[in-house]
Design a protein around this motif. Structure first.
Motif, PDB file in Angstrom:
ATOM      1  N   ALA A  82       4.418   8.659  37.342  1.00  0.00           N
ATOM      2  CA  ALA A  82       4.965   8.689  38.701  1.00  0.00           C
ATOM      3  C   ALA A  82       6.056   9.742  38.836  1.00  0.00           C
ATOM      4  CB  ALA A  82       5.509   7.324  39.078  1.00  0.00           C
ATOM      5  N   ALA A  83       6.740  10.043  37.738  1.00  0.00           N
ATOM      6  CA  ALA A  83       7.784  11.073  37.712  1.00  0.00           C
ATOM      7  C   ALA A  83       7.952  11.524  36.269  1.00  0.00           C
ATOM      8  CB  ALA A  83       9.098  10.534  38.273  1.00  0.00           C
ATOM      9  N   ASP A  84       8.481  12.713  36.066  1.00  0.00           N
ATOM     10  CA  ASP A  84       8.722  13.217  34.712  1.00  0.00           C
ATOM     11  C   ASP A  84      10.067  12.728  34.198  1.00  0.00           C
ATOM     12  OD1 ASP A  84       6.299  14.407  34.399  1.00  0.00           O
ATOM     13  OD2 ASP A  84       6.974  16.434  34.910  1.00  0.00           O
ATOM     14  N   SER A  85      10.253  11.433  34.232  1.00  0.00           N
ATOM     15  CA  SER A  85      11.444  10.813  33.653  1.00  0.00           C
ATOM     16  C   SER A  85      11.210  10.577  32.168  1.00  0.00           C
ATOM     17  CB  SER A  85      11.751   9.489  34.361  1.00  0.00           C
ATOM     18  OG  SER A  85      11.922   9.682  35.753  1.00  0.00           O
ATOM     19  N   SER A  86      12.252  10.196  31.460  1.00  0.00           N
ATOM     20  CA  SER A  86      12.118   9.872  30.041  1.00  0.00           C
ATOM     21  C   SER A  86      11.762   8.400  29.931  1.00  0.00           C
ATOM     22  CB  SER A  86      13.428  10.176  29.300  1.00  0.00           C
ATOM     23  OG  SER A  86      13.689  11.561  29.310  1.00  0.00           O
ATOM     24  N   TRP A  87      10.471   8.126  29.830  1.00  0.00           N
ATOM     25  CA  TRP A  87       9.976   6.759  29.805  1.00  0.00           C
ATOM     26  C   TRP A  87      10.092   6.205  28.392  1.00  0.00           C
ATOM     27  CZ3 TRP A  87       9.651   5.077  34.511  1.00  0.00           C
ATOM     28  CH2 TRP A  87       9.363   5.987  35.539  1.00  0.00           C
ATOM     29  N   TYR A  88      10.818   5.084  28.274  1.00  0.00           N
ATOM     30  CA  TYR A  88      11.131   4.551  26.951  1.00  0.00           C
ATOM     31  C   TYR A  88      10.467   3.213  26.646  1.00  0.00           C
ATOM     32  CZ  TYR A  88      14.539   7.914  25.227  1.00  0.00           C
ATOM     33  OH  TYR A  88      15.131   9.031  24.718  1.00  0.00           O
ATOM     34  N   SER A  89       9.931   2.545  27.660  1.00  0.00           N
ATOM     35  CA  SER A  89       9.340   1.233  27.399  1.00  0.00           C
ATOM     36  C   SER A  89       8.259   0.935  28.427  1.00  0.00           C
ATOM     37  CB  SER A  89      10.418   0.134  27.439  1.00  0.00           C
ATOM     38  OG  SER A  89       9.879  -1.124  27.090  1.00  0.00           O
ATOM     39  N   VAL A  90       7.162   0.353  27.967  1.00  0.00           N
ATOM     40  CA  VAL A  90       6.081  -0.045  28.854  1.00  0.00           C
ATOM     41  C   VAL A  90       5.533  -1.382  28.386  1.00  0.00           C
ATOM     42  CG1 VAL A  90       4.316   1.226  27.531  1.00  0.00           C
ATOM     43  CG2 VAL A  90       3.903   0.654  29.943  1.00  0.00           C
ATOM     44  N   ILE A  91       5.213  -2.260  29.338  1.00  0.00           N
ATOM     45  CA  ILE A  91       4.601  -3.542  29.022  1.00  0.00           C
ATOM     46  C   ILE A  91       3.510  -3.827  30.045  1.00  0.00           C
ATOM     47  CG2 ILE A  91       6.704  -4.494  27.996  1.00  0.00           C
ATOM     48  CD1 ILE A  91       6.996  -6.219  30.532  1.00  0.00           C
ATOM     49  N   TYR A  92       2.688  -4.823  29.729  1.00  0.00           N
ATOM     50  CA  TYR A  92       1.693  -5.327  30.674  1.00  0.00           C
ATOM     51  C   TYR A  92       1.949  -6.809  30.862  1.00  0.00           C
ATOM     52  CZ  TYR A  92      -2.720  -6.625  32.857  1.00  0.00           C
ATOM     53  OH  TYR A  92      -3.659  -7.107  33.720  1.00  0.00           O
TER      54      TYR A  92
END
Length: 478
Positions: A178-188
């Motif tokens: 969605a954006a070029d942020s620094s994504w550090y965590s993802v869950i479902y």
């Protein structure tokens, strides 16, 4: 009434090793496994264990009866495994990359790294033998999760490609974040992929399928390092800012909260009715906890259902309720577009708690007398007296191809066996092991209940002759 998430400091008796921007909430599973329930937090005792090597361990997960951890340092031993979380064994990683996250799904352990050339993914069916895989791009991959039949990883680098997905953990495809942020965590969780970032204008993004992502506004622009989900609530923690905790009931709208202390909080998880977060700094206070009843107005014990002759029977129970006005049962026929979608309210059930407040177990039920053909998805929502809604668990029930179930089997003391769903018959008969007919019905009808109270103890076969031919069921009369 405004709900406030209360985090309580918990003294850590064992030093928490550096969790430098580790993203996956599974890094806390082993710690939580050692924790005690909320009522005993003041007496909680943590026990130090010997790792297989003094590497920088960034992530741990559990699957198929095994704890698996990955590290960013070490030579040929950046994986360790344990059957019990206590005794650990070094394993050879596929490469000496900076491994930051590991998950388990669909019978496979999958780890991602922030370094390496064409090999920033590794997989293992058993946690012991690992194979290098090519990532979709050589980005800094910081977190990986599994949900809805898909592995999803997020990164802190890359241009328009900070998400990658894989149906099998082996072949990966770049996706547009969605954006070029620094994504550090993802869950479902709750039918939705949710990721958080440490920078950028939009520090939350969501996706119903892991492929198409939508930017969401974080409660505050703190450095959000880790994310988890439990008991109907998303919780994220950060290492900076005045508010280092934020929560969301749907992953879209977020509320800021104060942490127990302003430490650098790097990982959070949920289990056994407790949110637990850990930090990399602080003196005797690098763990904080929050019980579920401080986070939500209702503590849901379970929500399940089954198809019956009368329709879809839904059951749920609450351990506690606070200012609870009612429950709403929502139904959807197509869950492919996530939780924002085509759910419709099909019924309301008022709270049984006097004044909406209760500290004892309360049970509820609701029957959808007209379920739709095929798969029906049901979501339970709860509404406070002030109108605030909380989304709870989603379950799926199929109206088609429901096997006939006789229960209790063996029969109970009253000799009655229920049959669900009811079955139309031309005739039926009960036959004992010698082939003798013990009971029969020759007139067509609908079989909902069977009485075996007058039969001798033993094993019988119920033979039902219907429009689709005969069907046989084994029953036991004690």
């Amino acid at each position: 009434m405004k709900k406030q998430l209360l985090f309580l400091p918990l003294a850590a008796l064992a030093a928490i090793q550096l969790l430098h921007r580790a993203t996956c909430q599974t890094a806390l599973l082993l710690l939580l496994w050692l924790a005690t329930p909320p009522a005993a937090t003041a007496q909680s005792v943590w026990t130090a264990r010997t790792s297989a090597a003094d590497n920088n361990w960034y992530s741990v997960t559990y699957g198929n009866g095994l704890f698996v951890a990955v590290a960013s340092s070490g030579t040929g031993n950046r994986v360790m495994t344990s059957p019990d979380g206590i005794t650990w064994t070094s394993r050879t990683s596929a490469a000496d990359n900076l491994w930051y996250s590991v998950t388990y799904g669909n019978g496979l352990f999958v780890a991602v790294a922030s370094s390496g050339t064409g090999n920033r993914v590794m997989t293992s069916p058993d946690g012991i033998t690992w194979t290098a895989r090519a990532s979709a791009a050589d980005n800094f991959w910081y977190s990986v999760t599994y949900g809805n039949g898909l592995f999803v990883a997020v990164a802190s680098s890359g241009t328009g490609n900070r998400v990658m997905t894989s149906p099998d953990g082996i072949t990966w495809t770049s996706r547009t974040s969605a954006a070029d942020s620094s994504w550090y965590s993802v869950i479902y969780a709750n039918g939705l992929f949710v990721a958080v970032a440490v920078n950028g204008a939009n520090r939350v993004m969501t996706s119903p399928d892991g492929i198409t992502w939508t930017a969401r506004t974080a409660a505050v622009n703190s450095s959000w390092n880790s994310l988890t989900y439990g008991n109907g609530l998303f919780v994220a923690v950060a290492d900076g800012g005045a508010n280092r905790v934020m929560t969301s009931r749907d992953g879209i709208t977020w509320i800021a909260h104060s942490a127990a202390v302003n430490n650098f909080w790097y990982s959070v998880t949920y289990g056994n009715g407790l949110f637990v977060a850990v930090a990399i700094n602080g003196t005797g206070n690098r763990v904080m906890t929050s019980p579920y009843d401080a986070a939500l107005p209702v503590s849901l014990r379970y929500f399940d259902g089954r198809m019956t002759a009368a329709g879809a029977l839904l059951n749920w129970a609450t351990a506690t309720e606070k200012d609870n006005a009612r429950f709403s049962i929502e139904r959807s026929h197509d869950r492919n577009v996530g939780p924002d979608l085509s759910f419709e309210v099909i019924g309301n059930v008022p709270s049984q708690a006097p004044g909406g407040n209760s500290g004892t177990l309360l049970t509820y039920s609701f029957t959808d007398t007209q379920p739709l053909p095929g798969i029906n998805y049901y979501r339970l929502t709860q509404t406070d007296y002030n109108g605030t809604r909380t989304l709870h668990k989603i379950i799926a029930l199929s109206r088609e191809n429901q096997p006939m179930v006789l229960f209790p089997n063996p029969a109970g003391a009253n000799g009655l066996m229920q049959i669900e769903p009811a079955i139309a018959y031309q005739r039926y008969r009960l036959v004992d092991v010698q082939g003798r007919v013990a009971a029969s019905q020759e007139q067509p009808g609908l079989l909902r209940q069977l009485s075996v109270g007058g039969l001798n103890s033993g094993v019988y076969v119920l033979v039902v002759e219907g429009a689709n031919g005969p069907a046989q069921f084994r029953i036991v009369v004690p």
